[in-house]
Enzyme design. Structure first.
Site, PDB file in Angstrom:
ATOM      1  N   GLU A   1      -0.978   3.576   2.621  1.00 17.46           N
ATOM      2  CA  GLU A   1      -1.056   4.122   3.984  1.00 17.46           C
ATOM      3  C   GLU A   1      -1.179   5.636   3.950  1.00 17.46           C
ATOM      4  O   GLU A   1      -0.217   6.342   3.611  1.00 17.46           O
ATOM      5  CB  GLU A   1       0.177   3.729   4.798  1.00 17.46           C
ATOM      6  CG  GLU A   1       0.126   4.256   6.228  1.00 17.46           C
ATOM      7  CD  GLU A   1       1.411   4.027   7.005  1.00 17.46           C
ATOM      8  OE1 GLU A   1       1.550   4.649   8.075  1.00 17.46           O
ATOM      9  OE2 GLU A   1       2.253   3.251   6.542  1.00 17.46           O
TER      10      GLU A   1
ATOM     11  N   LYS B   1      17.191 -11.428   3.522  1.00 19.32           N
ATOM     12  CA  LYS B   1      15.789 -11.167   3.847  1.00 19.32           C
ATOM     13  C   LYS B   1      15.451 -11.378   5.328  1.00 19.32           C
ATOM     14  O   LYS B   1      14.356 -11.801   5.684  1.00 19.32           O
ATOM     15  CB  LYS B   1      14.861 -12.012   2.968  1.00 19.32           C
ATOM     16  CG  LYS B   1      14.989 -11.677   1.481  1.00 19.32           C
ATOM     17  CD  LYS B   1      14.074 -12.514   0.628  1.00 19.32           C
ATOM     18  CE  LYS B   1      14.158 -12.073  -0.827  1.00 19.32           C
ATOM     19  NZ  LYS B   1      15.473 -12.287  -1.428  1.00 19.32           N
TER      20      LYS B   1
ATOM     21  N   ASP C   1      13.386  -5.759  -4.722  1.00 21.35           N
ATOM     22  CA  ASP C   1      12.848  -6.939  -4.040  1.00 21.35           C
ATOM     23  C   ASP C   1      12.305  -6.474  -2.685  1.00 21.35           C
ATOM     24  O   ASP C   1      13.061  -6.232  -1.749  1.00 21.35           O
ATOM     25  CB  ASP C   1      13.959  -7.974  -3.857  1.00 21.35           C
ATOM     26  CG  ASP C   1      13.444  -9.292  -3.287  1.00 21.35           C
ATOM     27  OD1 ASP C   1      12.344  -9.294  -2.690  1.00 21.35           O
ATOM     28  OD2 ASP C   1      14.142 -10.302  -3.422  1.00 21.35           O
TER      29      ASP C   1
ATOM     30  N   HIS D   1      -2.681  11.309  11.565  1.00 26.62           N
ATOM     31  CA  HIS D   1      -3.309  10.122  10.988  1.00 26.62           C
ATOM     32  C   HIS D   1      -4.815  10.273  10.872  1.00 26.62           C
ATOM     33  O   HIS D   1      -5.426   9.734   9.947  1.00 26.62           O
ATOM     34  CB  HIS D   1      -2.936   8.896  11.802  1.00 26.62           C
ATOM     35  CG  HIS D   1      -1.546   8.387  11.487  1.00 26.62           C
ATOM     36  ND1 HIS D   1      -0.421   9.011  11.954  1.00 26.62           N
ATOM     37  CD2 HIS D   1      -1.120   7.340  10.721  1.00 26.62           C
ATOM     38  CE1 HIS D   1       0.650   8.350  11.512  1.00 26.62           C
ATOM     39  NE2 HIS D   1       0.254   7.361  10.761  1.00 26.62           N
TER      40      HIS D   1
END
Length: 426
Positions: free
Chosen positions: A123, A254, A328, A419
């Site tokens: 990104e 998670k 993770d 951006h």
């Protein structure tokens, strides 16, 4: 239920913590507002070039006294045995561009000093944004970031014929705590059973077992220990459950849950900074008033959206850091739960803080030993045993730097232009 040895250990821990806090308080009070010296300034480059890579490589090697042959020099990875336990049906590596920000100055209980933090992402504008936030915070004397609590849970569920049988089971189970701790000690060298909680719903019983997992993130560790406990329980209990499962989907593994702010999962970290009006103007290109107003408005918006927590983009920095350091990455789903706060002080400065109750991170085990991931951890002196709290405090500081930068851009109307400048192909 704690033994005398455990009570003594707890007392010693408290004494050590108080001694550390006195040192931390001194560091906070004595921090200096300053402009980073040229010697400590990471060569920034919005467009990628071979010369820029060489400059940053030389800079990082000088600052960290570490080499990164796999990450920077593209050394070929050949020892496939290293991957056992990390991947199945292996075919090759997915290569994610990795940038670095810093110095990120941290004043913590374990993390102290300047850190150069690797972020793996595709990104555009992300690294530039976090780098800007880190610069502002370093100029302000550093971010105070403290790891407050630790614990990793597994929540097996047991089903009974009726509530009466469930009650008999609970009456038998609770006095078994010392035996369950013994089982954990026999199953793992590192895991320690710290607490047991129960949740009753009809004839279903959820037993939440909370562990300390040392310097590992610990999901596999607590699963194996919990299975050993459950096997003992089912074999020995006088009232047998009709069914049981190793995880009742209650622990928060998670996923973001409503338990996030009444518990800890992984490590709970809080971080804070005070930025002067001059630093906000000069580095973040906005004003403390606008940033505080944007925080109020955006917090109202997030409340209306029904999100758990109130923050801007924790997932951006955490996902990039997790990828770079072998964490993770799926745990970002829970780690990105938290609260950001920004307030205008009477002297015109900006107070900002973040709190992350679910940082599931480790510096041993998992993917931390893989070549580039190990090199990224070593860049921050966070690889191996005894480094997990330090790494968690760096995570908290990173998140705060990112929150400040994005809030500044949105408050001043620079978000779109940033951006366009950094995030689009030319």
């Amino acid at each position: 239920m704690a033994s005398s040895i455990e009570k003594a250990s707890t007392a010693l821990h408290i004494i050590n913590t108080v001694q550390k806090m006195e040192h931390i308080i001194g560091n906070i009070r004595n921090r200096q507002v300053s402009t980073p010296s040229e010697e400590n300034t990471l060569p920034f480059e919005p467009e990628v070039s071979a010369d820029g890579v060489r400059q940053r490589k030389t800079f990082l090697e000088n600052k960290t006294a570490r080499h990164a042959p796999h990450l920077i020099d593209n050394k070929i990875f050949e020892d496939l045995a290293v991957l056992n336990g990390n991947i199945e049906n292996y075919i090759g590596m997915t290569r994610v561009p990795t940038g670095v920000i810093g110095p990120l100055n941290v004043i913590g209980s374990s993390a102290q000093g300047d850190f150069y933090v690797p972020l793996a992402t595709s990104e555009g504008a992300l690294v530039a944004s976090y780098h800007r936030g880190a610069k502002a915070c370093s100029m302000a004397g550093g971010i105070t970031s403290i790891c407050l609590l630790e614990g990793v849970q597994r929540s097996p569920v047991f089903k009974f014929e009726n509530i009466a049988d469930l009650g008999l089971f609970v009456a038998w189970l609770l006095p078994q705590v010392d035996k369950l701790k013994e089982i954990v000690g026999q199953t793992s060298r590192f895991a320690k059973l710290m607490d047991i909680k129960i949740q009753i719903e009809g004839n279903h019983l959820i037993v939440t077992l909370e562990y300390h997992t040392g310097d590992a993130a610990g999901q596999n560790m607590v699963t194996i220990c919990t299975d050993a406990i459950c096997q003992y329980i089912v074999e020995q209990c006088p009232t047998k459950p009709t069914l049981w499962f190793i995880e009742g989907n209650y622990s928060g593994d998670k996923k973001a849950t409503a338990l996030s702010f009444t518990n800890v999962r992984g490590k709970k970290v809080t971080a804070e900074i005070v930025l002067s009006e001059e630093i906000v103007n000069k580095v973040l290109k906005t004003t403390p008033e606008l940033m505080a107003e944007y925080w109020r408005s955006s917090t109202i918006g997030i409340i209306q959206s029904g999100a758990i927590g109130a923050q801007g983009h924790y997932a951006n920095g955490l996902a990039a850091l997790f990828l770079a350091t072998g964490q993770d990455v799926a745990c970002v789903a829970e780690a990105a739960t938290g609260i950001t706060r920004m307030e205008l002080n009477k002297d015109g400065s900006l107070y900002a803080s973040v709190t992350l109750p679910n940082l599931v991170v480790g510096t041993v085990g998992g993917g931390t030993h893989l070549p580039t991931q190990r090199e990224c951890l070593e860049m921050m002196d966070c690889y191996g045993a005894g480094k997990a709290r330090k790494f968690a405090e760096i995570c908290g500081a990173l998140v705060l730097a990112g929150e400040l930068s994005i809030a500044a851009a949105l408050s001043a109307g620079h978000f779109t232009q940033a951006h366009k400048k950094f995030g689009r192909k030319k």
